[in-house]
Write an enzyme that holds these catalytic residues in place. Sequence first.
Site, short mmCIF file in Angstrom:
data_model
loop_
_atom_site.label_atom_id
_atom_site.label_comp_id
_atom_site.label_asym_id
_atom_site.label_seq_id
_atom_site.Cartn_x
_atom_site.Cartn_y
_atom_site.Cartn_z
CE1 TYR A 194 0.81 -0.01 4.39
CE2 TYR A 194 -1.47 -0.53 4.82
CZ TYR A 194 -0.20 -0.31 5.27
OH TYR A 194 0.07 -0.41 6.60
CD GLU A 195 -0.31 5.45 1.32
OE1 GLU A 195 -0.03 6.26 0.42
OE2 GLU A 195 -1.45 5.30 1.77
N GLY A 196 1.55 2.84 -2.67
CA GLY A 196 2.45 2.71 -3.82
C GLY A 196 3.39 1.55 -3.57
#
Length: 601
Positions: free
Chosen positions: A442-444
């Site tokens: 998550y978050e890239g």
Amino acid sequence: MPEYKAPLREIKFVMNELLDMPGHYASIPAFADVATPDMVDAILTEGAKFCEQELAPLNRIGDIEGCTRNDDGSVTTPTGFKEAYAKFVEGGWPSLAHDVEHGGQGLPESLGTVMSEMVGTSNWSWGMYPGLSHGAMNTIALHGTHEQKETYLTKLVSGEWTGTMCLTESHCGSDLGILKTKAEANADGSYAITGSKIFISAGEHDMSGNIVHIVLARLPGAPEGTKGISLFIVPKFLPNEDGTPGERNTLICGSIEHKMGIHGNATCVMNFDGAKGWLIGPENKGLNCMFTFMNTARIGTALQGATASEASFQGALAYAKDRLAMRSLTGPKAPEKAADPIIVHPDVRRMLLTQKAFAEGGRALVYLAAQQNDIVNKGETEEQRKEADELLGFLTPIAKAFLTESGLESANLGMQVFGGHGFIAEWGMEQIVRDTRISTIYEGTTGIQALDLLGRKVLMTQGASLRNFTKMVHKFCQAEEGNEELAALVKPLAEVNKEWGDLTMKIGMTAMKNRDEVGAASVDYLMYSGYAVLGYLWARMAKVAQDALANGTTEEDYYKAKLTTAKFYFARILPRTKAHAATMLAGADSLMDLAEEHFAF
Ligand SMILES: Cc1cc2nc3c(=O)[nH]c(=O)nc-3n(C[C@H](O)[C@H](O)[C@H](O)COP(=O)(O)OP(=O)(O)OC[C@H]3O[C@@H](n4cnc5c(N)ncnc54)[C@H](O)[C@@H]3O)c2cc1C
């Protein structure tokens, strides 16, 4: 369950001795009078107490119970989560690093990061509820109207309400340019938001009086792709005139995910059915505004990597001193016992020292990034703010991806130190692995961060952002050239620093002929960069330790241990750059030659 003990000596080492946070706070007028050494000390002491006593005991409960979605769409969090949040609010923790005009304490973001480290190491799932709120606050503070700040920001800052980040849809996460959620203008200036967002952390829960969703959606006729996305505030309860939560908005948690880890955090499908929302920032510039949120969240996720290293290290160290197995190869070390404690074995030490090097190095990197954040937010001159912003932009993808990958490695090593017991739930070591596995996604994802680093941050600036950093490293290496004791650190650091630039040039040249070369090299490039940045920080930490020892410290053992860990990093971790250098230059053909239909027969 490993018992969490806030590593205050280590935290203070990075804050006071490596990064001179006292000097840094004193040099920024907005912080000079508030972030005094006494105040910082009090926050560390009280924060540590809260995390050790309130949050750590809930970590396993959260994992076992998870969250429950009730028939009416409400979500019940694990036993004790709600009560701990009430105490967190009562203690004023949500308002720590927010502006006084909105009810905050006006303390530096970096101090909030230190508190987040302790919260995250003691109970990551719980910490995500206030963590997501923090990003929502920063977004509204920077892009919201005066009225939006009055209505929402003050409630978020006080902790009465919490926030979320609603980007992902079932068909897109990395590529937000193809998202479909719609926003249509209402006659009263608000918008009707319709669509389904998935994987929304803290999307629904019972810990706060209202939930403020920050949602990406498309206006009718908006340009395709990322240039046609706008940002909206969509509250669960529409605020009354007096600011209290009023009518229920038409949005609901459709389900919660059953997932590998972070069970205590509700990961929700959020359905918006013409829900009332308000535009934040200009039309079609939503992704630019959302970057405020994402950058906060990326440093927050980098922290998750460092906290996984720390939590797993604490558990593994205690176990390795206690667990007996076989004798040391150089003869018994505890002859009075049936066997030696496993910490005598070189391979167990390899695992423990790797965790220690990543935990302490990771903390240094996250705090360095947080220090830049302070300057970006409140630095005195435009020049200072710009310089800090560039360094922060360069460090963010490295910190996010490298520290989560190394955090996952540390968590796995911690489990390995426990042998078979590491695989058994009651010891809590496998929970750390499961909880931290999401951090590289998550978050890239690591892949997306790597493209951001090599493509956007380095090649698109013709290497300027990299050069700014390598100049700093070069200066350090030059100053320490004659330092005999640190030669085993400074020499390889200088070599890697030079090679980093050479590799960038080579990739840049091949990328001019074939853009796939960037994607083919990017993850190796990012990992190389991570090892190099940590190398620089470890060399600086070694220098601090060396100076303390030369000045006749009373903590000789502490500084010697720091020096020894730095030497371990250079002897056994930094050489990993060699493999990454070789593979990043291996060329795109080795990845692209196999035809899609020939991957399996
Ligand atoms: C527990 C959990 C909590 C989450 N919390 C939130 C939240 O609060 N809010 C929110 O909005 N989202 C949240 N997410 C979503 C998360 O951010 C996305 O899952 C993540 O960004 C990846 O997107 P995706 O799942 O669509 O994967 P995809 O985008 O489909 O990617 C799949 C794979 O392809 C790779 N890939 C994609 N494009 C490229 C490319 N151009 N080059 C190279 N590789 C590429 C990726 O690296 C990945 O390995 C959460 C997810 C989970 C599981």
